[in-house]
Design a protein around this motif. Structure first.
Motif, PDB file in Angstrom:
ATOM      1  N   ASP A 115      20.696 -26.157   2.958  1.00 36.74           N
ATOM      2  CA  ASP A 115      20.774 -24.689   3.034  1.00 36.74           C
ATOM      3  C   ASP A 115      19.582 -24.169   3.851  1.00 36.74           C
ATOM      4  O   ASP A 115      18.427 -24.434   3.520  1.00 36.74           O
ATOM      5  CB  ASP A 115      20.768 -24.078   1.624  1.00 36.74           C
ATOM      6  CG  ASP A 115      21.161 -22.611   1.662  1.00 36.74           C
ATOM      7  OD1 ASP A 115      20.536 -21.852   2.446  1.00 36.74           O
ATOM      8  OD2 ASP A 115      22.094 -22.222   0.944  1.00 36.74           O
ATOM      9  N   PRO A 116      19.854 -23.435   4.923  1.00 33.04           N
ATOM     10  CA  PRO A 116      18.741 -23.013   5.788  1.00 33.04           C
ATOM     11  C   PRO A 116      17.821 -21.975   5.142  1.00 33.04           C
ATOM     12  O   PRO A 116      16.719 -21.749   5.636  1.00 33.04           O
ATOM     13  CB  PRO A 116      19.432 -22.409   7.022  1.00 33.04           C
ATOM     14  CG  PRO A 116      20.881 -22.426   6.776  1.00 33.04           C
ATOM     15  CD  PRO A 116      21.166 -23.030   5.434  1.00 33.04           C
ATOM     16  N   ARG A 117      18.261 -21.349   4.044  1.00 28.86           N
ATOM     17  CA  ARG A 117      17.385 -20.371   3.375  1.00 28.86           C
ATOM     18  C   ARG A 117      16.504 -21.041   2.339  1.00 28.86           C
ATOM     19  O   ARG A 117      15.292 -20.847   2.327  1.00 28.86           O
ATOM     20  CB  ARG A 117      18.210 -19.289   2.665  1.00 28.86           C
ATOM     21  CG  ARG A 117      18.884 -18.291   3.598  1.00 28.86           C
ATOM     22  CD  ARG A 117      19.898 -17.490   2.813  1.00 28.86           C
ATOM     23  NE  ARG A 117      20.821 -18.389   2.099  1.00 28.86           N
ATOM     24  CZ  ARG A 117      21.022 -18.416   0.812  1.00 28.86           C
ATOM     25  NH1 ARG A 117      20.398 -17.589   0.021  1.00 28.86           N
ATOM     26  NH2 ARG A 117      21.863 -19.286   0.258  1.00 28.86           N
ATOM     27  N   ASP A 118      17.092 -21.843   1.478  1.00 26.62           N
ATOM     28  CA  ASP A 118      16.283 -22.368   0.372  1.00 26.62           C
ATOM     29  C   ASP A 118      16.552 -23.844   0.076  1.00 26.62           C
ATOM     30  O   ASP A 118      16.325 -24.305  -1.031  1.00 26.62           O
ATOM     31  CB  ASP A 118      16.507 -21.523  -0.892  1.00 26.62           C
ATOM     32  CG  ASP A 118      17.964 -21.505  -1.315  1.00 26.62           C
ATOM     33  OD1 ASP A 118      18.768 -22.266  -0.737  1.00 26.62           O
ATOM     34  OD2 ASP A 118      18.300 -20.741  -2.247  1.00 26.62           O
ATOM     35  N   GLY A 119      17.019 -24.577   1.078  1.00 23.30           N
ATOM     36  CA  GLY A 119      17.244 -26.014   0.887  1.00 23.30           C
ATOM     37  C   GLY A 119      15.938 -26.801   1.010  1.00 23.30           C
ATOM     38  O   GLY A 119      14.892 -26.255   1.385  1.00 23.30           O
ATOM     39  N   LEU A 120      16.027 -28.102   0.723  1.00 21.76           N
ATOM     40  CA  LEU A 120      14.837 -28.966   0.783  1.00 21.76           C
ATOM     41  C   LEU A 120      14.237 -29.014   2.188  1.00 21.76           C
ATOM     42  O   LEU A 120      13.021 -28.897   2.348  1.00 21.76           O
ATOM     43  CB  LEU A 120      15.234 -30.401   0.395  1.00 21.76           C
ATOM     44  CG  LEU A 120      14.997 -30.886  -1.020  1.00 21.76           C
ATOM     45  CD1 LEU A 120      15.406 -32.346  -1.133  1.00 21.76           C
ATOM     46  CD2 LEU A 120      13.537 -30.714  -1.426  1.00 21.76           C
ATOM     47  N   VAL A 121      15.097 -29.192   3.202  1.00 24.08           N
ATOM     48  CA  VAL A 121      14.568 -29.309   4.561  1.00 24.08           C
ATOM     49  C   VAL A 121      13.880 -28.005   4.956  1.00 24.08           C
ATOM     50  O   VAL A 121      12.724 -28.009   5.423  1.00 24.08           O
ATOM     51  CB  VAL A 121      15.705 -29.661   5.560  1.00 24.08           C
ATOM     52  CG1 VAL A 121      15.205 -29.589   6.998  1.00 24.08           C
ATOM     53  CG2 VAL A 121      16.262 -31.047   5.253  1.00 24.08           C
ATOM     54  N   ALA A 122      14.554 -26.870   4.732  1.00 20.29           N
ATOM     55  CA  ALA A 122      13.956 -25.576   5.084  1.00 20.29           C
ATOM     56  C   ALA A 122      12.646 -25.377   4.325  1.00 20.29           C
ATOM     57  O   ALA A 122      11.644 -24.930   4.896  1.00 20.29           O
ATOM     58  CB  ALA A 122      14.933 -24.450   4.757  1.00 20.29           C
ATOM     59  N   GLY A 123      12.629 -25.713   3.050  1.00 16.98           N
ATOM     60  CA  GLY A 123      11.435 -25.508   2.224  1.00 16.98           C
ATOM     61  C   GLY A 123      10.275 -26.389   2.669  1.00 16.98           C
ATOM     62  O   GLY A 123       9.120 -25.950   2.695  1.00 16.98           O
ATOM     63  N   ILE A 124      10.577 -27.616   3.034  1.00 10.69           N
ATOM     64  CA  ILE A 124       9.503 -28.525   3.469  1.00 10.69           C
ATOM     65  C   ILE A 124       8.948 -28.068   4.827  1.00 10.69           C
ATOM     66  O   ILE A 124       7.731 -28.074   5.047  1.00 10.69           O
ATOM     67  CB  ILE A 124      10.015 -29.987   3.498  1.00 10.69           C
ATOM     68  CG1 ILE A 124      10.250 -30.460   2.054  1.00 10.69           C
ATOM     69  CG2 ILE A 124       9.030 -30.900   4.208  1.00 10.69           C
ATOM     70  CD1 ILE A 124      10.852 -31.845   1.915  1.00 10.69           C
ATOM     71  N   LEU A 125       9.830 -27.613   5.716  1.00 17.14           N
ATOM     72  CA  LEU A 125       9.342 -27.092   7.008  1.00 17.14           C
ATOM     73  C   LEU A 125       8.472 -25.848   6.789  1.00 17.14           C
ATOM     74  O   LEU A 125       7.472 -25.637   7.467  1.00 17.14           O
ATOM     75  CB  LEU A 125      10.524 -26.772   7.933  1.00 17.14           C
ATOM     76  CG  LEU A 125      11.332 -27.979   8.437  1.00 17.14           C
ATOM     77  CD1 LEU A 125      12.539 -27.517   9.258  1.00 17.14           C
ATOM     78  CD2 LEU A 125      10.463 -28.954   9.248  1.00 17.14           C
ATOM     79  N   GLU A 126       8.864 -25.049   5.817  1.00 13.18           N
ATOM     80  CA  GLU A 126       8.080 -23.846   5.502  1.00 13.18           C
ATOM     81  C   GLU A 126       6.689 -24.235   4.964  1.00 13.18           C
ATOM     82  O   GLU A 126       5.679 -23.628   5.326  1.00 13.18           O
ATOM     83  CB  GLU A 126       8.852 -23.010   4.475  1.00 13.18           C
ATOM     84  CG  GLU A 126       8.220 -21.696   4.081  1.00 13.18           C
ATOM     85  CD  GLU A 126       7.992 -20.746   5.256  1.00 13.18           C
ATOM     86  OE1 GLU A 126       8.810 -20.771   6.191  1.00 13.18           O
ATOM     87  OE2 GLU A 126       6.982 -20.002   5.219  1.00 13.18           O
ATOM     88  N   LEU A 127       6.639 -25.252   4.115  1.00 11.21           N
ATOM     89  CA  LEU A 127       5.337 -25.695   3.596  1.00 11.21           C
ATOM     90  C   LEU A 127       4.462 -26.230   4.724  1.00 11.21           C
ATOM     91  O   LEU A 127       3.242 -26.076   4.714  1.00 11.21           O
ATOM     92  CB  LEU A 127       5.531 -26.788   2.524  1.00 11.21           C
ATOM     93  CG  LEU A 127       6.171 -26.313   1.217  1.00 11.21           C
ATOM     94  CD1 LEU A 127       6.405 -27.492   0.272  1.00 11.21           C
ATOM     95  CD2 LEU A 127       5.288 -25.265   0.530  1.00 11.21           C
ATOM     96  N   GLU A 128       5.099 -26.837   5.737  1.00  8.68           N
ATOM     97  CA  GLU A 128       4.323 -27.288   6.902  1.00  8.68           C
ATOM     98  C   GLU A 128       3.766 -26.075   7.659  1.00  8.68           C
ATOM     99  O   GLU A 128       2.583 -26.046   8.013  1.00  8.68           O
ATOM    100  CB  GLU A 128       5.200 -28.125   7.846  1.00  8.68           C
ATOM    101  CG  GLU A 128       4.403 -28.633   9.035  1.00  8.68           C
ATOM    102  CD  GLU A 128       5.277 -29.335  10.087  1.00  8.68           C
ATOM    103  OE1 GLU A 128       6.488 -29.038  10.182  1.00  8.68           O
ATOM    104  OE2 GLU A 128       4.708 -30.167  10.814  1.00  8.68           O
ATOM    105  N   ALA A 129       4.619 -25.058   7.841  1.00  2.00           N
ATOM    106  CA  ALA A 129       4.179 -23.854   8.569  1.00  2.00           C
ATOM    107  C   ALA A 129       3.007 -23.183   7.848  1.00  2.00           C
ATOM    108  O   ALA A 129       2.098 -22.651   8.471  1.00  2.00           O
ATOM    109  CB  ALA A 129       5.353 -22.891   8.720  1.00  2.00           C
ATOM    110  N   GLN A 130       3.037 -23.255   6.505  1.00  2.00           N
ATOM    111  CA  GLN A 130       1.934 -22.635   5.728  1.00  2.00           C
ATOM    112  C   GLN A 130       0.720 -23.549   5.618  1.00  2.00           C
ATOM    113  O   GLN A 130      -0.234 -23.236   4.916  1.00  2.00           O
ATOM    114  CB  GLN A 130       2.398 -22.358   4.296  1.00  2.00           C
ATOM    115  CG  GLN A 130       3.478 -21.345   4.144  1.00  2.00           C
ATOM    116  CD  GLN A 130       4.067 -21.418   2.725  1.00  2.00           C
ATOM    117  OE1 GLN A 130       3.606 -22.156   1.858  1.00  2.00           O
ATOM    118  NE2 GLN A 130       5.121 -20.640   2.508  1.00  2.00           N
TER     119      GLN A 130
END
Ligand SMILES: Cc1cc2nc3c(=O)[nH]c(=O)nc-3n(C[C@H](O)[C@H](O)[C@H](O)COP(=O)(O)O)c2cc1C
Length: 389
Positions: free
Chosen positions: A351-366
């Motif tokens: 899920d591009p909003r709250d899936g594992l891949v999206a969430g992990i990429l977001e943690l990288e961005a942060q």
């Protein structure tokens, strides 16, 4: 990467590749590897013990979908004469209702999902359970999906001894059925136990937790790895921590089983459950290391998105056990084809909003998670959580 994720999400709605962890690794440089009871898993998503792991057909669907592990329904221990001190948990009840449940004190705006059910443990014979264990073992060997039995053993009052006959007989039968050691096993402390008069005494609960893992190991002639699935006791957060300390002899802790609604007399989940679980795991993580007898953790409770798996991982959980999310009406999953397990995995991972891949990429961005050797590693979240601070 985001555009790529949108595309993968769309195309996998029709069919999720069974080896999605390799696809995620190649496309996004994300290593989803996880762990349960010391076993390496290709990704963190497993099925918690319950009505969705009662028969071989359910396990076959799960293995075909690429689930990492499945914990079988909890069987009630018995001794060689067939006597069960926890027989009150072996009751038959089939009706389940999947429904919305708002968090306490909140409106329907934050309504989660819960399964309302009056049943308890396995209600058929031990022989039938052993047949399921053997089917699970064969499937595990053929497909790599881990399959783990779950047991509820005798729990005495403070002044009483443990009935070792139940521990011995049931554990040995499971060892025989599984065959090759070690036997991986989960010990369930359930919400209905939390709601029972047996659980009114804190010292009594702490004694169970101190003694049960070793009793299970001593009952078996081969090595047994024991995960203890802790209940949400009817006491405060400090007591949840006291339980985690008392059970230092376990090989892993599953945190934490559903809440108990005393008014309705049923177990429940939803946001109240994840709020409490994450709050207690935060306290556990933030304590000075000298007071923490740390055990590997597994998250359970209201996991309905990949981001919720990351919330548990950031508090030290190396994998996750879901039940309710595998039981939603089909209309709730974005996928259009496939088994419920496949559709659930599709949403949880892509899920591009709250899936594992999206969430992990977001943690990288942060800058919460950094690449090592060019990859982002799911398990780094749990090891970061354990670092003394
Ligand atoms: C209908 C139902 C039956 C369950 N039966 C068991 C059980 O026999 N043993 C056990 O350890 N947990 C049992 N559970 C707990 C689940 O494995 C899981 O830990 C819990 O529901 C929290 O996860 P969830 O919010 O994803 O459902 C059951 C849950 C449900 C909803």
């Amino acid at each position: 990467m985001r555009r790529r994720l949108e595309r993968d999400f769309e195309r996998f709605k029709r069919e999720l590749p069974r080896d999605f962890p390799s696809q995620v690794r190649e496309t996004y440089g994300i290593d989803l590897a996880a762990r349960y009871l010391g076993v390496d898993l290709p990704h963190p998503i497993g099925k918690g013990s319950g009505q969705l792991s009662l028969n071989a057909a359910q396990l076959e669907d799960d293995a075909a979908a690429g689930l990492a592990f499945a914990v079988l329904k909890t069987v009630i221990a018995e001794d060689e004469t067939g006597a069960q001190t926890m027989a009150a948990w072996a009751i038959h009840e089939t009706r389940m209702k999947v429904e919305r449940r708002a968090a306490a004190g909140e409106g329907p705006g934050r309504a989660g999902w819960t399964v309302t059910w009056k049943g308890r443990g396995w209600d058929r014979s031990l022989a039938e359970y052993l047949a399921l264990v053997r089917a699970g073992r064969d499937l595990a060997r053929a497909t790599g999906m881990q399959v783990v039995p779950s047991v509820k053993y005798h729990l005495p009052r403070l002044a009483e001894p443990f009935r070792d006959g139940e521990y011995r007989h049931t554990t040995r039968r499971l060892v025989e059925a599984w065959g090759e050691p070690p036997l991986l096993l989960e010990k369930d402390f359930s919400p209905t136990l939390a709601g029972d008069a047996l659980s009114e005494d804190r010292a009594q609960i702490e004694r169970w937790l101190r003694e049960v893992p070793e009793r299970i190991r001593q009952a078996a002639p081969v090595p047994v790895r024991v995960a203890v699935k802790l209940m949400n006791a009817r006491f405060d957060d400090a007591f949840q921590l006291a339980m985690m300390d008392a059970v230092a002899g376990a090989d892993a802790l599953v945190c934490f089983n559903r809440l108990f609604d005393e008014r309705l007399g049923v177990a429940y989940g939803g946001w109240d459950l994840s709020d409490r679980n994450l709050r207690v795991l935060d306290l556990y993580r933030l304590r000075p290391p000298s007071t923490a007898s740390y055990r590997p953790l597994v998250g359970t409770g209201n996991i309905c998105s990949g981001c919720m798996i990351l919330d548990y991982a950031r508090r030290g959980c190396e994998s996750a056990q879901l039940h309710t999310f595998f039981q939603l009406p089909l209309s709730q999953y974005p996928a259009t084809h496939g088994s419920r397990t496949q559709r659930a995995l599709h949403a949880l991972v892509f899920d591009p909003r709250d899936g594992l891949v999206a969430g992990i990429l977001e943690l990288e961005a942060q800058e919460t998670l950094e690449r090592r050797g060019g990859e982002l590693h799911f398990l780094d979240l749990a090891s970061d959580a354990r670092r003394p601070r």
